[in-house]
Every structure is written in structure tokens, then in C-alpha cells.
Motif scaffolding. Structure first.
Motif, short mmCIF file in Angstrom:
data_model
loop_
_atom_site.label_atom_id
_atom_site.label_comp_id
_atom_site.label_asym_id
_atom_site.label_seq_id
_atom_site.Cartn_x
_atom_site.Cartn_y
_atom_site.Cartn_z
N THR A 19 -30.87 -38.30 41.66
CA THR A 19 -29.97 -37.27 42.20
C THR A 19 -29.74 -36.16 41.18
OG1 THR A 19 -28.91 -38.92 43.59
CG2 THR A 19 -27.72 -36.86 43.25
N TYR A 20 -29.52 -36.54 39.92
CA TYR A 20 -29.32 -35.57 38.85
C TYR A 20 -30.52 -34.63 38.73
CZ TYR A 20 -28.25 -33.82 34.13
OH TYR A 20 -27.99 -33.03 33.03
N TYR A 21 -31.72 -35.22 38.77
CA TYR A 21 -32.95 -34.42 38.66
C TYR A 21 -33.09 -33.46 39.85
CZ TYR A 21 -37.85 -33.15 38.28
OH TYR A 21 -39.02 -32.45 38.19
N LEU A 22 -32.91 -33.97 41.06
CA LEU A 22 -33.03 -33.13 42.25
C LEU A 22 -31.98 -32.02 42.26
CD1 LEU A 22 -33.70 -35.85 45.00
CD2 LEU A 22 -35.37 -34.31 43.94
N ASN A 23 -30.79 -32.34 41.82
CA ASN A 23 -29.68 -31.38 41.83
C ASN A 23 -29.85 -30.31 40.75
OD1 ASN A 23 -27.15 -30.13 42.20
ND2 ASN A 23 -26.13 -31.61 40.90
N ASN A 24 -30.13 -30.73 39.53
CA ASN A 24 -30.10 -29.79 38.40
C ASN A 24 -31.44 -29.18 38.05
OD1 ASN A 24 -27.24 -29.89 37.48
ND2 ASN A 24 -27.71 -32.07 37.44
N GLY A 29 -29.18 -28.69 45.17
CA GLY A 29 -27.75 -28.72 45.46
C GLY A 29 -27.28 -30.17 45.46
N ALA A 30 -26.03 -30.37 45.12
CA ALA A 30 -25.51 -31.72 44.93
C ALA A 30 -25.54 -32.56 46.20
CB ALA A 30 -24.09 -31.65 44.38
N VAL A 31 -25.17 -31.98 47.32
CA VAL A 31 -25.08 -32.76 48.55
C VAL A 31 -26.46 -33.20 49.04
CG1 VAL A 31 -24.33 -32.72 50.96
CG2 VAL A 31 -22.89 -31.70 49.20
N LEU A 32 -27.40 -32.28 49.11
CA LEU A 32 -28.74 -32.62 49.56
C LEU A 32 -29.42 -33.57 48.57
CD1 LEU A 32 -30.97 -32.27 51.65
CD2 LEU A 32 -31.73 -30.24 50.40
#
Length: 139
Positions: A19-24, A29-32
Motif C-alpha cells: 500500500t505504501y508503494y502504491l500510494n507514495n 492515492g491512499a484509498v485506492l
């Protein structure tokens, strides 16, 4: 042999890091970044629960979802992935030891994730400052 606890800890770390990788890094975005991999993991164990023992098939998606809340943190707050790993580990330990404390408490996964992130921020701060600084005594 791989134990239940090690699988839960690995799942917590993996969920937070993905999630951290996909978000940052991929800027989803954090939700997706939290929802999409959680959906994939949930669907996988819904359609293939026979691949692991029944308890694990039920617990892994829950742990992954909770750990994905950890991974929603901004890279401005947790600057290095090692701290996200640490937060995922802390989340997993809280999850494994929550016992009766969170019974009938709404938002237990989010609360556990928040506690893990705050603990990781505290540890990161201590590490970056190379320990606690003593206050100078005034004369």
C-alpha cells in the motif's frame, strides 16, 4: 515449518509495504492503494480458501486490510520504507495480541494501524536523533 504467527506477521508487513508503494511511489492515492490490493487478497481467499487452513484463509484478508491502513501513511510522515516495515510488524503484533481489549470496539483495525504508525513515528524520531536528548539544566 511456517507457523500461523509468521504468516500473519508477513501478511502485515506485505500489506503495509504494498500500500505504501502504491500510494507514495505510483501516486495511486491512499484509498485506492489500500482498497485495490485488499480486494485482490480478499477475493483470492474467498475463491481459494482450500489453499491454506481455514483459520488462515479467514485471518489473512483481515490482517492485510488492517495493514493496508498502515501503508496509507504519507512518505512525508514515514520517510523510509524500513519504518513502514516496522509499523507493519507492530500492527501484526497488536493484531495477534489484541485479545479482549478491542472486543465490541468499532474500528479496531484502524485503531491498531494508528497505534502502529504512531509507535513507528516515535521510534523513527528516536533513531534519527540518535537517542533521547537530555534537557540542559538551567542555572
Amino acid at each position: 515449518m511456517i507457523t500461523f504467527y509468521s504468516i500473519i506477521i508477513f501478511t502485515g508487513i506485505a500489506g503495509s509495504l504494498i500500500t505504501y508503494y502504491l500510494n507514495n511511489h505510483l501516486k495511486w492515492g491512499a484509498v485506492l492503494a489500500s482498497a485495490f490490493p485488499s480486494l485482490l487478497v480478499g477475493l483470492f481467499f474467498y475463491f481459494f480458501p482450500f489453499l491454506v487452513e481455514e483459520n488462515l484463509a479467514q485471518q489473512i484478508p483481515v490482517v492485510f486490510i488492517g495493514a493496508s491502513f498502515v501503508g496509507m501513511v504519507s512518505n512525508k510522515v514515514l520517510h523510509h520504507p524500513i519504518y513502514v516495515i516496522l509499523a507493519g510488524l507492530i500492527f501484526s503484533i497488536i493484531y495477534l495480541n489484541k485479545a479482549q481489549f478491542f472486543n465490541h470496539f468499532g474500528g479496531a483495525l484502524g485503531t491498531s494501524a494508528c497505534i502502529a504508525v504512531v509507535a513507528a513515528i516515535g521510534l523513527a524520531t528516536v533513531i534519527q536523533q540518535k537517542g533521547f536528548k537530555k534537557k540542559k539544566k538551567e542555572k
